[in-house]
Design a protein around this motif. Structure first.
Motif, mmCIF file in Angstrom:
data_model
loop_
_atom_site.group_PDB
_atom_site.id
_atom_site.type_symbol
_atom_site.label_atom_id
_atom_site.label_comp_id
_atom_site.label_asym_id
_atom_site.label_seq_id
_atom_site.Cartn_x
_atom_site.Cartn_y
_atom_site.Cartn_z
ATOM 1 N N SER A 197 -18.175 0.935 -8.084
ATOM 2 C CA SER A 197 -19.419 0.988 -7.972
ATOM 3 C C SER A 197 -20.099 2.252 -8.832
ATOM 4 C CB SER A 197 -20.156 1.291 -6.503
ATOM 5 O OG SER A 197 -19.511 2.749 -5.853
ATOM 6 N N ARG A 198 -18.947 3.231 -9.192
ATOM 7 C CA ARG A 198 -19.239 4.406 -9.949
ATOM 8 C C ARG A 198 -18.973 4.154 -11.506
ATOM 9 N NH1 ARG A 198 -21.428 8.742 -7.288
ATOM 10 N NH2 ARG A 198 -21.493 9.664 -9.288
ATOM 11 N N GLY A 199 -18.401 2.928 -11.780
ATOM 12 C CA GLY A 199 -17.825 2.735 -12.964
ATOM 13 C C GLY A 199 -16.436 3.152 -13.431
ATOM 14 N N GLY A 200 -15.612 3.496 -12.219
ATOM 15 C CA GLY A 200 -14.415 3.986 -12.261
ATOM 16 C C GLY A 200 -13.367 2.851 -12.163
ATOM 17 N N ARG A 201 -12.178 3.281 -12.104
ATOM 18 C CA ARG A 201 -11.091 2.231 -11.950
ATOM 19 C C ARG A 201 -9.771 3.015 -11.119
ATOM 20 N NH1 ARG A 201 -10.624 4.557 -17.143
ATOM 21 N NH2 ARG A 201 -8.460 5.393 -17.771
ATOM 22 N N VAL A 202 -8.902 2.206 -10.524
ATOM 23 C CA VAL A 202 -7.872 2.446 -9.817
ATOM 24 C C VAL A 202 -6.723 2.158 -10.277
ATOM 25 C CG1 VAL A 202 -6.825 2.606 -7.440
ATOM 26 C CG2 VAL A 202 -9.325 2.442 -7.793
ATOM 27 N N GLU A 203 -5.579 2.925 -10.379
ATOM 28 C CA GLU A 203 -4.419 2.434 -11.216
ATOM 29 C C GLU A 203 -3.273 2.842 -10.111
ATOM 30 O OE1 GLU A 203 -4.983 2.944 -15.798
ATOM 31 O OE2 GLU A 203 -5.027 5.000 -14.525
ATOM 32 N N ARG A 204 -2.088 2.128 -9.890
ATOM 33 C CA ARG A 204 -1.102 2.476 -9.066
ATOM 34 C C ARG A 204 0.194 2.311 -9.932
ATOM 35 N NH1 ARG A 204 -4.676 -0.552 -6.063
ATOM 36 N NH2 ARG A 204 -5.726 0.575 -4.567
ATOM 37 N N LEU A 242 -3.958 -7.869 0.651
ATOM 38 C CA LEU A 242 -4.157 -7.147 1.666
ATOM 39 C C LEU A 242 -5.098 -7.170 2.704
ATOM 40 C CD1 LEU A 242 -2.501 -3.649 0.220
ATOM 41 C CD2 LEU A 242 -1.438 -5.662 1.937
ATOM 42 N N ALA A 243 -6.463 -7.364 2.045
ATOM 43 C CA ALA A 243 -7.578 -7.593 2.987
ATOM 44 C C ALA A 243 -7.654 -8.549 3.443
ATOM 45 C CB ALA A 243 -8.907 -7.379 1.860
ATOM 46 N N SER A 244 -6.966 -9.826 3.041
ATOM 47 C CA SER A 244 -6.947 -10.857 3.743
ATOM 48 C C SER A 244 -6.029 -11.017 5.159
ATOM 49 C CB SER A 244 -6.278 -12.035 3.042
ATOM 50 O OG SER A 244 -4.816 -11.727 2.587
ATOM 51 N N ASP A 245 -5.220 -9.940 5.185
ATOM 52 C CA ASP A 245 -4.435 -9.620 6.255
ATOM 53 C C ASP A 245 -5.069 -8.775 7.530
ATOM 54 O OD1 ASP A 245 -2.345 -11.356 5.592
ATOM 55 O OD2 ASP A 245 -1.330 -9.872 4.359
ATOM 56 N N GLY A 246 -6.252 -8.185 6.837
ATOM 57 C CA GLY A 246 -6.819 -7.255 7.674
ATOM 58 C C GLY A 246 -6.622 -5.711 7.227
ATOM 59 N N HIS A 247 -6.344 -5.536 6.353
ATOM 60 C CA HIS A 247 -6.170 -4.131 5.697
ATOM 61 C C HIS A 247 -7.156 -4.202 4.730
ATOM 62 C CE1 HIS A 247 -2.463 -3.761 8.040
ATOM 63 N NE2 HIS A 247 -2.143 -4.863 7.542
ATOM 64 N N PHE A 248 -8.542 -3.382 4.769
ATOM 65 C CA PHE A 248 -9.498 -3.334 4.017
ATOM 66 C C PHE A 248 -9.387 -1.880 3.292
ATOM 67 C CE2 PHE A 248 -10.676 -6.302 7.039
ATOM 68 C CZ PHE A 248 -11.047 -7.540 6.502
ATOM 69 N N GLY A 249 -8.700 -1.206 3.584
ATOM 70 C CA GLY A 249 -8.674 0.276 2.922
ATOM 71 C C GLY A 249 -8.582 0.383 1.399
ATOM 72 N N LEU A 250 -7.439 -0.362 0.762
ATOM 73 C CA LEU A 250 -7.449 -0.091 -0.339
ATOM 74 C C LEU A 250 -8.583 -1.259 -1.233
ATOM 75 C CD1 LEU A 250 -3.520 -0.588 -0.994
ATOM 76 C CD2 LEU A 250 -5.027 1.182 -0.967
ATOM 77 N N LEU A 251 -8.916 -2.252 -0.660
ATOM 78 C CA LEU A 251 -9.920 -2.903 -1.292
ATOM 79 C C LEU A 251 -11.201 -2.157 -1.423
ATOM 80 C CD1 LEU A 251 -11.186 -5.561 -2.510
ATOM 81 C CD2 LEU A 251 -11.567 -6.164 -0.337
ATOM 82 N N GLY A 252 -11.664 -1.512 -0.257
ATOM 83 C CA GLY A 252 -12.802 -0.553 -0.117
ATOM 84 C C GLY A 252 -12.731 0.317 -1.293
ATOM 85 N N LEU A 253 -11.340 1.217 -1.622
ATOM 86 C CA LEU A 253 -11.124 2.090 -2.491
ATOM 87 C C LEU A 253 -11.631 1.514 -3.999
ATOM 88 C CD1 LEU A 253 -9.928 5.158 -2.844
ATOM 89 C CD2 LEU A 253 -7.982 3.774 -3.576
ATOM 90 N N GLU A 254 -11.269 0.179 -3.980
ATOM 91 C CA GLU A 254 -11.426 -0.333 -5.388
ATOM 92 C C GLU A 254 -13.123 -0.639 -5.525
ATOM 93 O OE1 GLU A 254 -9.429 -1.519 -7.674
ATOM 94 O OE2 GLU A 254 -7.373 -1.673 -7.020
ATOM 95 N N GLU A 255 -13.554 -0.922 -4.496
ATOM 96 C CA GLU A 255 -15.100 -1.188 -4.595
ATOM 97 C C GLU A 255 -15.591 0.131 -4.817
ATOM 98 O OE1 GLU A 255 -15.253 -5.319 -1.776
ATOM 99 O OE2 GLU A 255 -15.815 -3.042 -0.950
ATOM 100 N N ARG A 256 -15.370 1.119 -4.114
ATOM 101 C CA ARG A 256 -16.117 2.486 -4.155
ATOM 102 C C ARG A 256 -15.950 3.035 -5.814
ATOM 103 N NH1 ARG A 256 -17.565 6.313 -0.600
ATOM 104 N NH2 ARG A 256 -16.540 5.315 1.268
ATOM 105 N N ALA A 257 -14.826 2.905 -6.252
ATOM 106 C CA ALA A 257 -14.569 3.353 -7.456
ATOM 107 C C ALA A 257 -15.266 2.310 -8.553
ATOM 108 C CB ALA A 257 -13.012 3.465 -8.014
#
Length: 396
Positions: free
Chosen positions: A365-372, A348-363
């Motif tokens: 950075s705190r040692g967390g994880r994202v599941e969908r 999605l980020a390669s298509d210009g949608h950076f929101g979900l990638l930013g969410l993954e990076e923010r989590a």
């Protein structure tokens, strides 16, 4: 702009000045006593070696306390060796000025290790001082020596009280500096929000009105469908930009309130602006989370809600925050169209949608994880798990 976080200042730095001062007093006393003994002819080679042995226990703290103080204050071996060398020096240089050395030593011990351990070590030093001063005396001289020994022991209490006071003052100063930094950050956010409101936000509001008027006029004039499509896309882009700006203004206007209130305000404003119903279920313990974590959770919730607005076409969103087992779990469910199985954040980020990638990076950075996963009502469920304790964070 991130909210300032209270700095972690090592406790030994609070007593660095007084530690260096007492160490320098001990060095000066040793020098004066040694010169006096040499001039008086009472010092021999063994006494010189004892003094040289004691010097490093004052030189090292005086020169390296800021960098090595934590290790020095925790080393029982070094403290025991300092006690032994102090006793040997008092026996070797039996003069009145050595009372100053003994007092500085027990005061230093009190400042560094506290009253209990310092008193135990001070008793040995006081007994040695009394013996050294009164071994060849009697009567009133013994009384003076005993009084001096008691006074030296009392210096352990004084040193411990001074150490506690310095540590308390340092903590208060840190909190005051932290509060000042938070206030400065808040004022800066308000200034940026005011400038944004007076410039870009006003221009976008005007552009939104003009684009809506343009669409209505083109519809009345019966222009081609292609032209209408472009006009409607322009109108939609202006409205989305205006809504994003209002959301950013709301975040900038946030004045460091309570975590519960901040998250409630984010969900309430987003629901009001979009017309999508939002149900928020917050664990009461969330009120006690540290500010930096609360800021990340708030940003994640807003990003997930914005993704719902842009892509899900949902009518209802559930936001749940729970705490337990040293972790915080954020769950966002919507009843929209969901997400394709192959729609990964990087793609999605390669298509210009950076929101979900930013969410993954923010989590991350705190040692967390994202599941969908699919939500119970047919949309998308996003679950973010974050550790509560900063020491458990592993940056990925």
């Amino acid at each position: 702009m991130t909210t300032p976080v209270a700095p972690e200042r090592p406790a030994h730095l609070a007593i660095s000045r007084v530690t260096r001062l007492l160490s320098e007093v001990r060095l000066a006393t040793l020098a004066v006593a040694l010169v006096s003994a040499v001039v008086g002819g009472t010092a021999d080679l063994a006494d010189l070696w004892v003094v040289l042995l004691a010097v490093p226990f004052s030189v090292v703290p005086a020169l390296t306390w800021d960098t090595r103080g934590a290790a020095l204050s925790r080393s029982g071996i070094l403290l025991a060796c300092d006690l032994v060398t102090t006793v040997l020096v008092l026996l070797a240089l039996s003069s009145e000025i050595m009372t100053v050395y003994a007092a500085a030593t027990v005061a230093l011990l009190g400042v560094v290790v506290g009253a209990r351990l310092a008193l135990v070590m001070a008793v040995a030093i006081a007994m040695t001082l009394a013996y050294s001063a009164g071994v060849e005396a009697s009567g009133a001289t013994w009384l003076v020596a005993l009084t001096g020994a008691v006074g030296v022991t009392a210096m352990a209490w004084a040193g411990a009280a001074l150490g506690r006071s310095l540590r308390t003052q340092d903590e208060v100063a840190q909190q005051a500096a932290f509060a000042q930094a938070r206030r400065a950050a808040t004022l800066e956010r308000v200034r940026i929000a005011r400038d944004l409101h007076d410039t870009a936000a006003g221009d976008l509001a005007g552009a939104t009105m003009l684009s809506g008027t343009l669409v209505e006029r083109l519809e009345r004039e019966g222009v081609s469908e292609r032209t209408l499509t472009i006009a409607r896309q322009l109108d939609s882009a202006c409205r989305a930009a205006h809504l994003d700006t209002r959301t950013a203004l709301g975040e900038l206007r946030r004045a460091g309130g309570q975590p519960l209130d901040e998250l409630l305000d984010v969900c309430r404003r987003w629901g009001r602006d979009t017309g999508v119903a939002v149900d928020l279920d917050l664990d009461p313990a969330y009120a006690e989370v540290e500010p930096e974590l609360a800021g990340d959770v708030r940003a994640m919730v807003l990003e997930l809600l914005e993704n719902v607005r842009r892509h899900a076409a949902a009518r209802h969103v559930d936001v749940v925050v729970t705490l337990g087992g040293g972790t915080l779990v954020l769950t966002v469910d919507d009843d929209g169209c969901g997400m394709a199985d192959d729609a990964v954040p990087e793609a999605l980020a390669s298509d210009g949608h950076f929101g979900l990638l930013g969410l993954e990076e923010r989590a991350g950075s705190r040692g967390g994880r994202v599941e969908r996963a699919p939500a119970p009502r047919g949309g998308l469920r996003t679950r973010v798990t974050l550790p509560l304790v900063p020491d458990e964070v592993e940056v990925r």
